[in-house]
Structures are given as structure tokens and as C-alpha cells.
Motif scaffolding. Structure first.
Motif, mmCIF file in Angstrom:
data_model
loop_
_atom_site.group_PDB
_atom_site.id
_atom_site.type_symbol
_atom_site.label_atom_id
_atom_site.label_comp_id
_atom_site.label_asym_id
_atom_site.label_seq_id
_atom_site.Cartn_x
_atom_site.Cartn_y
_atom_site.Cartn_z
ATOM 1 N N GLY A 29 34.963 48.146 43.929
ATOM 2 C CA GLY A 29 34.898 47.420 45.096
ATOM 3 C C GLY A 29 36.175 46.468 45.273
ATOM 4 N N LEU A 30 35.910 45.661 46.266
ATOM 5 C CA LEU A 30 37.064 44.689 46.446
ATOM 6 C C LEU A 30 36.164 43.144 46.419
ATOM 7 N N ARG A 31 37.107 42.217 45.965
ATOM 8 C CA ARG A 31 36.289 40.702 46.031
ATOM 9 C C ARG A 31 36.402 40.161 47.635
ATOM 10 N N SER A 32 37.546 40.650 48.209
ATOM 11 C CA SER A 32 37.495 40.446 49.630
ATOM 12 C C SER A 32 37.407 38.969 49.976
ATOM 13 N N PHE A 33 38.032 38.016 49.012
ATOM 14 C CA PHE A 33 38.371 36.492 49.466
ATOM 15 C C PHE A 33 38.948 36.618 50.787
ATOM 16 N N SER A 34 40.186 37.584 50.744
ATOM 17 C CA SER A 34 40.844 38.078 51.640
ATOM 18 C C SER A 34 41.052 39.134 51.711
ATOM 19 N N LEU A 35 41.297 39.964 53.126
ATOM 20 C CA LEU A 35 41.432 41.436 53.102
ATOM 21 C C LEU A 35 42.867 41.892 52.658
ATOM 22 N N THR A 36 43.894 40.946 52.323
ATOM 23 C CA THR A 36 45.276 41.316 51.891
ATOM 24 C C THR A 36 45.436 41.096 50.400
ATOM 25 N N GLU A 37 44.276 40.857 49.463
ATOM 26 C CA GLU A 37 44.683 40.697 48.102
ATOM 27 C C GLU A 37 43.991 42.022 47.263
ATOM 28 N N GLU A 38 44.749 42.069 46.154
ATOM 29 C CA GLU A 38 44.485 43.219 45.439
ATOM 30 C C GLU A 38 43.167 43.010 44.271
ATOM 31 N N ASN A 39 42.533 41.943 44.280
ATOM 32 C CA ASN A 39 41.568 41.617 43.441
ATOM 33 C C ASN A 39 40.425 42.606 43.592
ATOM 34 N N GLN A 40 40.002 43.456 42.630
ATOM 35 C CA GLN A 40 38.848 44.289 42.578
ATOM 36 C C GLN A 40 37.505 43.669 41.947
ATOM 37 N N GLU A 41 36.395 44.193 42.393
ATOM 38 C CA GLU A 41 35.348 44.055 41.742
ATOM 39 C C GLU A 41 34.578 45.424 41.122
ATOM 40 N N GLY A 42 34.063 45.070 39.686
ATOM 41 C CA GLY A 42 33.792 46.329 39.172
ATOM 42 C C GLY A 42 32.512 46.916 39.481
ATOM 43 N N LEU A 43 31.946 47.675 38.755
ATOM 44 C CA LEU A 43 30.730 48.626 38.657
ATOM 45 C C LEU A 43 29.970 48.020 37.737
ATOM 46 N N VAL A 44 28.781 47.846 38.016
ATOM 47 C CA VAL A 44 27.555 47.500 36.804
ATOM 48 C C VAL A 44 27.010 48.780 36.156
ATOM 49 N N GLY A 45 27.165 49.028 34.887
ATOM 50 C CA GLY A 45 26.890 50.239 34.258
ATOM 51 C C GLY A 45 27.184 50.195 32.999
ATOM 52 N N VAL B 192 32.840 58.543 30.432
ATOM 53 C CA VAL B 192 31.412 59.133 30.967
ATOM 54 C C VAL B 192 30.774 57.605 31.588
ATOM 55 N N PHE B 193 30.584 57.559 32.888
ATOM 56 C CA PHE B 193 30.080 56.192 33.438
ATOM 57 C C PHE B 193 28.697 56.488 34.253
ATOM 58 N N GLY B 194 27.897 55.795 33.732
ATOM 59 C CA GLY B 194 26.519 55.609 34.427
ATOM 60 C C GLY B 194 25.755 54.385 34.686
ATOM 61 N N SER B 195 25.094 54.417 35.657
ATOM 62 C CA SER B 195 24.645 53.033 36.180
ATOM 63 C C SER B 195 23.228 53.549 37.145
ATOM 64 N N LEU B 196 22.297 52.248 36.865
ATOM 65 C CA LEU B 196 21.152 52.474 37.543
ATOM 66 C C LEU B 196 21.004 50.930 38.526
ATOM 67 N N LEU B 197 22.074 50.381 38.703
ATOM 68 C CA LEU B 197 22.263 49.221 39.130
ATOM 69 C C LEU B 197 23.370 49.262 40.266
ATOM 70 N N TYR B 198 23.042 48.756 41.564
ATOM 71 C CA TYR B 198 24.090 48.786 42.581
ATOM 72 C C TYR B 198 24.294 47.339 43.103
ATOM 73 N N ILE B 199 25.530 46.675 43.187
ATOM 74 C CA ILE B 199 25.594 45.263 43.603
ATOM 75 C C ILE B 199 26.971 45.848 44.784
ATOM 76 N N PRO B 200 26.566 45.417 45.906
ATOM 77 C CA PRO B 200 27.629 45.779 46.879
ATOM 78 C C PRO B 200 28.532 44.484 47.128
ATOM 79 N N GLU B 201 29.678 44.737 47.737
ATOM 80 C CA GLU B 201 30.586 43.548 48.113
ATOM 81 C C GLU B 201 29.926 42.632 49.045
ATOM 82 N N LEU B 202 29.967 41.448 48.552
ATOM 83 C CA LEU B 202 29.337 40.457 49.403
ATOM 84 C C LEU B 202 30.254 39.560 50.144
#
Length: 438
Positions: A117-133, A147-157
Motif C-alpha cells: 500500500g501507499l502512505r498517501s499523505f501526498s500522492l506524489t511520495e514514495e513512502n509505502q505501507e506494508g501488509l500485516v502477516g 512465503v507470506f500469509g495473512s488473516l488480517l487486512y488493513i486498507p490505505e486510510l
């Protein structure tokens, strides 16, 4: 010493601690009036980056969080980009928590937000948000398998919205606002919005599963990946009707929902002297069966759902670095294919568009440290088909170990109204940021 505190002190003494962060104040000088009315001209910010290495157990913890409070509108946005525990045992690495998957690094430059995901404080920044898992990485087959696995989803806010008295208010200039009016027969009607709260339990209890394989050779590095996961950002649908008896307004209900999609691809890297050439491809395949079906009321004759597209991206870059700086040349080719189009017979207008950010674009980034205390960062991106152009430059002065001054400017040119960036072409600004660094 308290016996209960003794184990904690021993643990702290066994660690190597690295932590840094900043308290920031930024003031904008708007070069024109942003499309989002009432946006703030300044904000206070907080950034924190912490890593604790536990040498005895070959483990570490890592966290990266940030927040901003805008002086006008009293809006606050925050992001936990990463927060994980990592343990190494022999040939195996175990990572648990919120983590940025480093499976396709070239998506950062173009703000794709498909894998991470993207941090999206600004739509022109490269900062990313990871996945929970949980991720297991093991050296095998002459390379490394993850190998990655997750049972939890947190969308971009972010950048986010606030619903107030039937109106949608953007948290900052990068909030993409829906129209305040909607077409009704041969005229226009104002819109009042109501948010449909999603079932939080159903929303966050979504699964992800992915695999990655990478192999480093003397003349070539290769990486392949595939993952099935919810989309990083929530989609929005709207439903409503025109009320003529009371306030002559369209009453629209907005709900957030998500689709699962498959993201897969790979990249190769070839060193050429002091430079590295990278080539990659990413494919995104939405799962139509995962769509959250919503049945509107019989009287809600205004209905809108976004179209669903299959996407593919080809990317290439040349990256060079030296002791005091670096440079990169980048290219991206994006294409989308419509796979499901929602009914437009209700004549409702698109409230939240889904245009691609890039179709056929080139980009350049440059950074350089000079005179020991100054740093220059510059980035330009241009779409050759849509003629969109983005430019951003910042000069940072490190006054001391605890104080920094940054001066920057950002310019967006998007001549076509159908462009993703057209909504933000009035966001041109220069800015000054003061930071206390710790």
C-alpha cells in the motif's frame, strides 16, 4: 533493583538500539488555489523510525510511524508503515507484523500501490505501507524462497475524508472529492451524502497469500513473485435518489468495499559498471467473484459502482550511486482492459474515478549531498501519451545534529480532464519545513 525489572534491563543491555525521528512544521505558499476548498496552508508532523537488534538471539524489531495535523480543518492523519519482529535461524528468516514486501521495488517510483500500500499523505511520495502477516524466507535452490500469509487486512486510510452534515470534507489537498452536484433529468441537483459504515469484522478478516523466489548470479539478479490479496485501497460505490419535496437534493449513500486481486510478475537486475539496469513486469487480475454485492433500495434510482479493469505494467530503470548522491532513469508502460462495466442507465455520474496514473511515462530522480550540510533531491515524471508532468525538488540544510531546514517546490501539469492527475493540477506550491531531529 526490583526483581521484576532485572530481566528487562538485561534484555536492553543485550541490544543494539537505533532510533531516529523528527518533529516537523511545514508552511505552504500556494501558487494557485487547490481544487479541494478549505485545505490547510500548514501542518505539524511527527516521524519515528526505530530498530532494535537483539544480537544474542539474531533477531530485531522494527517500527516506522508518522502523523500530520493540519492547522485548518483540524484534521489529523497517521500511518504505521511498518511494525514487525524478525528472527534469523540458520538459513531461515521469520518476519511477523506489518512489513513492506521487497518483491518488486520499482513500483515505488511510480506510486503504483498494487503489491504494497501507499502512505498517501501526498500522492506524489514514495513512502509505502506494508501488509500485516507472517513471512518465512529460506535460502534454497541456489537462491531464496519467501512465503507470506495473512488473516488480517488493513486498507490505505489516507488521504481520507470527513463526513459532516451531509457534506464530504477532504483531509488535505490530495483528497479526491466527489461532486457537490449531480445530473438530474435536464438539470443539476445538489448532493447530500450519508456514509454506510462497513462491517469492520468482515472487512479486516480477509486473507492474503503469496510466494517469492529470488536468485543472485554473478551477472544477473532475478526475482519472481505472486500474491492473492485484497486491493490496497477501498473502492467506493454510491446509491441514492432525488428528493424534491423537502430540500430538492440528491440523497446519496456512499459505502466502501474491496475486491481481491492477484498480483504477479518479476524483475531482473544487471550490473553495468557503476550502474544497475532493471527490467520488470507486474500484472493485476481482479477477482470478480469477490465483489461485495450490495442491493440498493427500490427507490434509489441513482446508482454508481466503479468499473473493474485488468492491468499490466512494464517498467525499466537505470540506477547509479556514488559516495555523495545518486541518479535514476525510469520508464513505465501501463495498460488496462475493462472486464466489468457497471450499469449506467441510472444516469448517475462517476463519484470516485479509477483512472490509471501512468500509460507511457519516463522519469528522472537525482539526489546529491554537497558542502557537508546540504542535500538536493529532485524528481520529474512525464507521461508521453497524456502529457502529464510532475516536478518536485527539495533542498535540505542540516543546521546541527538536531535541526534541519527544508525548502521545496511541487508542480503538476495535467492538460487532459480524463487524467488521474487532472484533479490535483491546482496543487502547485512551494513550502518551507522546520524539523527538530532526534
Amino acid at each position: 533493583m526490583n526483581k521484576l525489572l532485572l530481566p528487562l534491563w538485561l534484555l536492553l543491555l543485550s541490544k543494539t538500539v537505533f532510533a531516529e525521528g523528527s518533529l516537523d512544521f511545514l508552511q505552504f505558499q500556494r501558487l494557485n488555489t487547490p481544487n479541494n476548498p478549505g485545505v490547510a496552508n500548514s501542518w505539524y508532523g511527527f516521524n519515528f523510525h526505530d530498530s532494535w537488534k537483539i544480537k544474542k538471539y539474531r533477531a530485531k524489531t522494527h517500527a516506522q510511524i508518522s502523523a500530520r495535523h493540519f492547522t485548518q480543518g483540524k484534521a489529523t492523519i497517521f500511518s504505521i508503515q511498518e511494525a514487525y519482529f524478525q528472527k534469523i535461524r540458520g538459513e531461515t528468516t521469520f518476519v511477523s507484523g506489518r512489513q513492506v514486501l521487497d518483491w518488486f521495488s520499482m513500483e515505488r517510483f511510480w506510486y503504483l500501490g498494487k503489491l504494497n500500500g501507499l502512505r498517501s499523505f501526498s500522492l506524489t511520495e514514495e513512502n509505502q505501507e506494508g501488509l500485516v502477516g507472517v513471512q518465512f524466507k529460506r535460502k534454497m535452490w541456489g537462491g531464496e524462497v519467501g512465503v507470506f500469509g495473512s488473516l488480517l487486512y488493513i486498507p490505505e486510510l489516507n488521504p481520507g475524508y470527513t463526513f459532516r452534515d451531509g457534506k464530504i470534507i477532504g483531509n488535505n489537498e490530495w483528497s479526491r472529492m466527489p461532486p457537490t452536484q449531480i445530473g438530474f433529468r435536464e438539470g443539476r441537483a445538489p448532493v447530500r451524502y450519508e456514509l454506510i459504515q462497513p462491517d469492520i469484522k468482515s472487512l479486516i478478516s480477509q486473507q492474503s497469500f503469496g510466494v517469492n523466489f529470488r536468485k543472485d548470479l554473478d551477472w544477473l539478479d532475478i526475482s519472481l513473485f505472486g500474491i492473492v490479496k485484497p486491493e490496497s485501497k477501498l473502492r467506493s460505490g454510491a446509491y441514492g435518489y432525488y428528493e424534491q419535496l423537502s430540500d430538492e437534493a440528491a440523497k446519496m449513500r456512499i459505502r466502501g468495499f474491496t475486491l481481491n486481486h492477484s498480483v504477479y510478475g518479476g524483475n531482473i537486475s544487471i550490473p553495468v559498471g557503476d550502474y544497475k539496469m532493471n527490467f520488470g513486469a507486474m500484472f493485476i487480475e481482479p477477482d470478480l467473484n469477490s465483489a461485495d454485492k450490495f442491493e440498493p433500495e427500490s427507490f434509489e434510482n441513482y446508482q454508481y459502482e466503479p468499473d473493474i479493469y485488468r492491468e499490466r505494467y512494464y517498467v525499466a530503470s537505470i540506477v547509479g550511486a556514488w559516495g555523495t548522491g545518486g541518479i535514476s532513469f525510469n520508464y513505465i508502460s501501463g495498460k488496462e482492459e475493462l472486464i466489468e462495466k457497471f450499469d449506467e442507465s441510472s444516469n448517475a455520474e462517476p463519484l470516485f474515478g479509477s483512472e490509471m496514473k501512468w500509460k507511457n511515462a519516463i522519469g528522472l530522480s537525482f539526489n546529491h549531498d554537497f558542502y557537508e550540510r546540504f542535500t538536493l533531491d529532485a524528481k520529474i515524471q512525464a507521461d508521453l501519451d497524456k502529457l502529464d508532468r510532475l516536478f518536485k525538488a527539495e533542498v535540505k540544510y542540516r543546521y546541527s545534529n538536531f535541526a534541519e531546514l527544508l525548502i521545496g517546490a511541487e508542480i503538476i501539469d495535467a492538460p487532459e480532464d480524463s487524467s488521474f492527475w487532472s484533479t490535483f493540477r491546482s496543487n502547485d506550491s512551494s513550502y518551507l519545513k522546520l524539523s527538530y531531529v532526534f
